[in-house]
Write a protein that holds these residues in place. Structure first.
Motif, mmCIF file in Angstrom:
data_model
loop_
_atom_site.group_PDB
_atom_site.id
_atom_site.type_symbol
_atom_site.label_atom_id
_atom_site.label_comp_id
_atom_site.label_asym_id
_atom_site.label_seq_id
_atom_site.Cartn_x
_atom_site.Cartn_y
_atom_site.Cartn_z
ATOM 1 N N LEU A 92 0.831 -1.211 0.000
ATOM 2 C CA LEU A 92 0.000 0.000 0.000
ATOM 3 C C LEU A 92 0.867 1.262 0.000
ATOM 4 C CD1 LEU A 92 -2.748 -1.066 2.582
ATOM 5 C CD2 LEU A 92 -3.001 -0.828 0.096
ATOM 6 N N LEU A 93 1.996 1.198 0.709
ATOM 7 C CA LEU A 93 2.928 2.322 0.726
ATOM 8 C C LEU A 93 3.440 2.604 -0.693
ATOM 9 C CD1 LEU A 93 4.764 4.324 2.400
ATOM 10 C CD2 LEU A 93 6.460 2.477 2.419
ATOM 11 N N ALA A 94 3.839 1.543 -1.396
ATOM 12 C CA ALA A 94 4.352 1.691 -2.759
ATOM 13 C C ALA A 94 3.276 2.238 -3.693
ATOM 14 C CB ALA A 94 4.867 0.352 -3.272
ATOM 15 N N VAL A 95 2.063 1.718 -3.566
ATOM 16 C CA VAL A 95 0.955 2.186 -4.404
ATOM 17 C C VAL A 95 0.675 3.667 -4.143
ATOM 18 C CG1 VAL A 95 -1.526 1.970 -4.853
ATOM 19 C CG2 VAL A 95 -0.097 -0.078 -4.688
ATOM 20 N N TYR A 134 2.249 5.378 7.241
ATOM 21 C CA TYR A 134 2.799 4.090 7.705
ATOM 22 C C TYR A 134 3.223 4.201 9.170
ATOM 23 C CZ TYR A 134 6.054 0.168 8.154
ATOM 24 O OH TYR A 134 6.707 -0.966 8.582
ATOM 25 N N PHE A 135 3.932 5.275 9.523
ATOM 26 C CA PHE A 135 4.391 5.450 10.902
ATOM 27 C C PHE A 135 3.206 5.463 11.863
ATOM 28 C CE2 PHE A 135 8.481 6.420 9.184
ATOM 29 C CZ PHE A 135 9.388 6.356 10.226
ATOM 30 N N MET A 136 2.164 6.212 11.517
ATOM 31 C CA MET A 136 1.021 6.346 12.423
ATOM 32 C C MET A 136 0.224 5.046 12.527
ATOM 33 S SD MET A 136 -0.349 10.243 11.790
ATOM 34 C CE MET A 136 -0.445 10.105 10.013
ATOM 35 N N LEU A 137 0.040 4.343 11.397
ATOM 36 C CA LEU A 137 -0.716 3.091 11.410
ATOM 37 C C LEU A 137 -0.003 1.998 12.198
ATOM 38 C CD1 LEU A 137 -2.005 2.986 7.716
ATOM 39 C CD2 LEU A 137 -3.365 3.359 9.779
ATOM 40 N N LEU A 183 11.911 0.706 4.851
ATOM 41 C CA LEU A 183 12.436 -0.429 4.090
ATOM 42 C C LEU A 183 13.327 -1.307 4.964
ATOM 43 C CD1 LEU A 183 13.319 1.302 0.693
ATOM 44 C CD2 LEU A 183 11.292 -0.048 1.246
ATOM 45 N N ALA A 184 14.078 -0.677 5.875
ATOM 46 C CA ALA A 184 14.926 -1.453 6.781
ATOM 47 C C ALA A 184 14.075 -2.261 7.756
ATOM 48 C CB ALA A 184 15.863 -0.520 7.540
ATOM 49 N N ARG A 185 13.002 -1.655 8.282
ATOM 50 C CA ARG A 185 12.119 -2.364 9.224
ATOM 51 C C ARG A 185 11.420 -3.541 8.553
ATOM 52 N NH1 ARG A 185 10.841 0.357 13.975
ATOM 53 N NH2 ARG A 185 11.724 2.464 14.126
ATOM 54 N N GLU A 186 11.105 -3.385 7.274
ATOM 55 C CA GLU A 186 10.410 -4.443 6.537
ATOM 56 C C GLU A 186 11.355 -5.464 5.922
ATOM 57 O OE1 GLU A 186 7.241 -4.957 6.385
ATOM 58 O OE2 GLU A 186 6.527 -3.118 7.355
ATOM 59 N N ARG A 187 12.658 -5.297 6.170
ATOM 60 C CA ARG A 187 13.689 -6.225 5.691
ATOM 61 C C ARG A 187 13.648 -6.388 4.159
ATOM 62 N NH1 ARG A 187 16.036 -9.517 9.294
ATOM 63 N NH2 ARG A 187 16.055 -11.285 7.866
ATOM 64 N N ALA A 224 15.814 -5.219 2.000
ATOM 65 C CA ALA A 224 17.143 -5.532 1.485
ATOM 66 C C ALA A 224 17.412 -7.032 1.535
ATOM 67 C CB ALA A 224 18.206 -4.772 2.278
ATOM 68 N N VAL A 225 17.023 -7.653 2.651
ATOM 69 C CA VAL A 225 17.248 -9.092 2.800
ATOM 70 C C VAL A 225 16.426 -9.870 1.773
ATOM 71 C CG1 VAL A 225 16.992 -11.055 4.354
ATOM 72 C CG2 VAL A 225 17.783 -8.849 5.245
ATOM 73 N N SER A 226 15.164 -9.497 1.614
ATOM 74 C CA SER A 226 14.293 -10.188 0.661
ATOM 75 C C SER A 226 14.804 -10.037 -0.769
ATOM 76 C CB SER A 226 12.862 -9.648 0.760
ATOM 77 O OG SER A 226 12.348 -9.826 2.055
ATOM 78 N N LEU A 227 15.227 -8.805 -1.119
ATOM 79 C CA LEU A 227 15.738 -8.569 -2.463
ATOM 80 C C LEU A 227 17.028 -9.345 -2.701
ATOM 81 C CD1 LEU A 227 15.384 -6.974 -5.099
ATOM 82 C CD2 LEU A 227 16.748 -5.141 -4.090
ATOM 83 N N ALA A 228 17.885 -9.405 -1.684
ATOM 84 C CA ALA A 228 19.141 -10.147 -1.809
ATOM 85 C C ALA A 228 18.879 -11.623 -2.057
ATOM 86 C CB ALA A 228 19.980 -9.958 -0.550
ATOM 87 N N GLU A 229 17.931 -12.184 -1.327
ATOM 88 C CA GLU A 229 17.604 -13.596 -1.510
ATOM 89 C C GLU A 229 17.066 -13.866 -2.905
ATOM 90 O OE1 GLU A 229 14.870 -14.332 1.625
ATOM 91 O OE2 GLU A 229 16.424 -14.551 3.177
ATOM 92 N N TRP A 230 16.246 -12.927 -3.408
ATOM 93 C CA TRP A 230 15.672 -13.131 -4.741
ATOM 94 C C TRP A 230 16.733 -13.051 -5.831
ATOM 95 C CZ3 TRP A 230 15.269 -10.047 -9.153
ATOM 96 C CH2 TRP A 230 14.445 -10.565 -10.153
ATOM 97 N N ILE A 231 17.592 -12.026 -5.765
ATOM 98 C CA ILE A 231 18.588 -11.834 -6.815
ATOM 99 C C ILE A 231 19.646 -12.919 -6.778
ATOM 100 C CG2 ILE A 231 20.438 -10.307 -7.633
ATOM 101 C CD1 ILE A 231 18.746 -7.946 -6.981
ATOM 102 N N THR A 232 20.126 -13.270 -5.595
ATOM 103 C CA THR A 232 21.135 -14.321 -5.514
ATOM 104 C C THR A 232 20.577 -15.665 -5.953
ATOM 105 O OG1 THR A 232 20.578 -14.564 -3.162
ATOM 106 C CG2 THR A 232 22.503 -13.214 -3.712
#
Length: 424
Positions: A5-8, A31-34, A290-294, A296-304
């Protein structure tokens, strides 16, 4: 779901032509308030993002470029290049590139280059018989040399976010910037051969001597900036401050400085920096999410999982950055994507400095492409011509720009040669 929803929300606001900073900041605040975080945390995130000593170089370098414009430095460079290349057929086109290279050592901003030089170069070329589209396209494309050649403002921002040496990134950017100029020169040579009629002019040694004397003072600024940084005498921030003071003193010596000029330069600097700093603050909020939602980790797993080849990784990143550069301001892209993509690049064995140069060149090409392309709108404003006509003139010049991007992607030694030679 919340991240989606944030991206949209951000995409919809961007499509609605909401300024980039507010298009990012609004959904991030929601996002912060919700999620039960206070607005105080959001504001602290914004403040912490801009509270950086290396980022202080950004307004100072912008001031150097703006004051150089106000003092007529662009005119002096143009006059010198024209006098030096009088006997060259199609000389005004080559002078266009040469002036941009000279101004790039002081500016660091494509917008300052396009605004300052466009007022001189496009009218001169069209008056000499060059087609408007060719003149405008070349001027806009050569303006990209400024944000790549040090003192590059995008390089300062990237180095601050990536916590790498700004001096190393400056050194690494020199050869790619010169390659961009060379690519444009080759295109001009081919164009002039196919379009006869742009004859050379008589060479006047006295004219060259006068132009050389007029340009010696302004050339002190790049010597201070690059010599000071790469020689280890100044930090980039200190070099920017000293260069700004030098330009003011130079203006007083040349008798082109006045309180009005200084005030207008200060106002324009504040206006440009305000936009950049708001984007930096908004990107800081998004980066924390993005850091709280991890992500970077998800993207790294997908690309590798997709590839273990560094070259394939860089090609994928190039495609991603080209798309992002067409849609979002380059500063925002650097601030949001570097914390995610740089650790991935390092895991593939790619030097952060090499990755930074690739990202900067890539995103600067986006300045020439709609719908965001800032240089397009600056050139349209300067020439009073429609944006679509400016873009039609730019299209042929995208070929040498993309060629340079491919070269620096495939051959990292081209980028790393100078930093290694200087011991960074």
């Amino acid at each position: 779901m919340e991240l989606g929803l944030l991206a949209v929300g951000i995409i919809l606001l961007l499509l609605a032509r909401v300024p980039v900073a507010f298009a990012i900041m609004g959904p991030c605040l929601a996002y912060f308030m919700l999620n039960g975080y206070s607005t105080g945390l959001a504001l602290k995130t914004v403040f912490d993002s801009v509270n950086s000593f290396p980022l202080l170089a950004v307004p100072l370098f912008i001031f150097v470029g703006v004051i150089a414009n106000k003092l007529g430095i662009a005119d002096r460079l143009f006059e010198f290049c024209l006098a030096a290349m009088a006997r060259v057929r199609g000389n005004l086109a080559y002078v266009n590139v040469g002036t941009s290279v000279g101004f790039a050592w002081m500016s660091g901003s494509a917008l300052a280059d396009a605004a300052g030089l466009g007022k001189v170069q496009v009218p001169s070329m069209t008056k000499a018989g060059y087609p408007f589209r060719f003149a405008a396209g070349l001027t806009a494309s050569s303006a990209l040399i400024s944000p790549v050649m040090p003192p590059s403002i995008p390089a300062v921002i990237f180095a601050a976010v990536a916590t790498i040496s700004t001096g190393a990134l400056f050194a690494a950017s020199v050869i790619p910037a010169l390659l961009m100029a060379l690519g444009l020169v080759i295109y001009i040579a081919v164009w002039v051969r196919r379009n006869p009629g742009f004859e050379k002019e008589p060479f006047d040694l006295n004219r060259l001597g006068r132009a050389t004397v007029r340009v010696l003072g302004p050339l002190g600024a790049p010597i201070i900036i690059l010599g000071g940084i790469m020689g280890g005498f100044f930090t980039p921030t200190e070099a920017a401050g000293i260069a700004g003071l030098y330009m003011v003193l130079l203006g007083l010596f040349l008798k082109t400085m006045s309180w009005r000029v200084l005030w207008e330069a200060a106002k324009e600097t504040v206006f440009l920096c305000g936009g950049i700093l708001i984007i930096i603050g908004a990107a800081g909020m998004l980066g924390q999410i993005l850091a709280r939602e991890r992500v970077a980790v998800s993207l790294a797993e997908w690309i590798t999982g997709f590839t273990d080849n560094p070259l394939v990784f860089l090609l994928l990143i190039n495609l991603l950055l080209i798309v992002l550069g067409m849609l979002i301001d380059a500063t925002a892209v650097i601030l949001v994507t570097v914390p995610v993509l740089l650790p991935l690049a390092v895991s593939y064995g790619i030097d952060p400095v090499h990755f930074g140069v690739i990202m900067i060149v890539n995103l600067m090409i986006g300045l020439l492409t709609p719908p965001v392309g800032s240089v397009l709108y600056v050139m349209s404003s300067v020439t009073a011509r429609p944006v679509d006509e400016i873009f039609k003139g730019i299209v042929p010049f995208l070929t040498p720009m993309v060629a340079v991007l491919i070269i620096i992607t495939l051959f990292p030694q081209v980028v790393m040669f100078l930093p290694n030679l200087l011991g960074f």
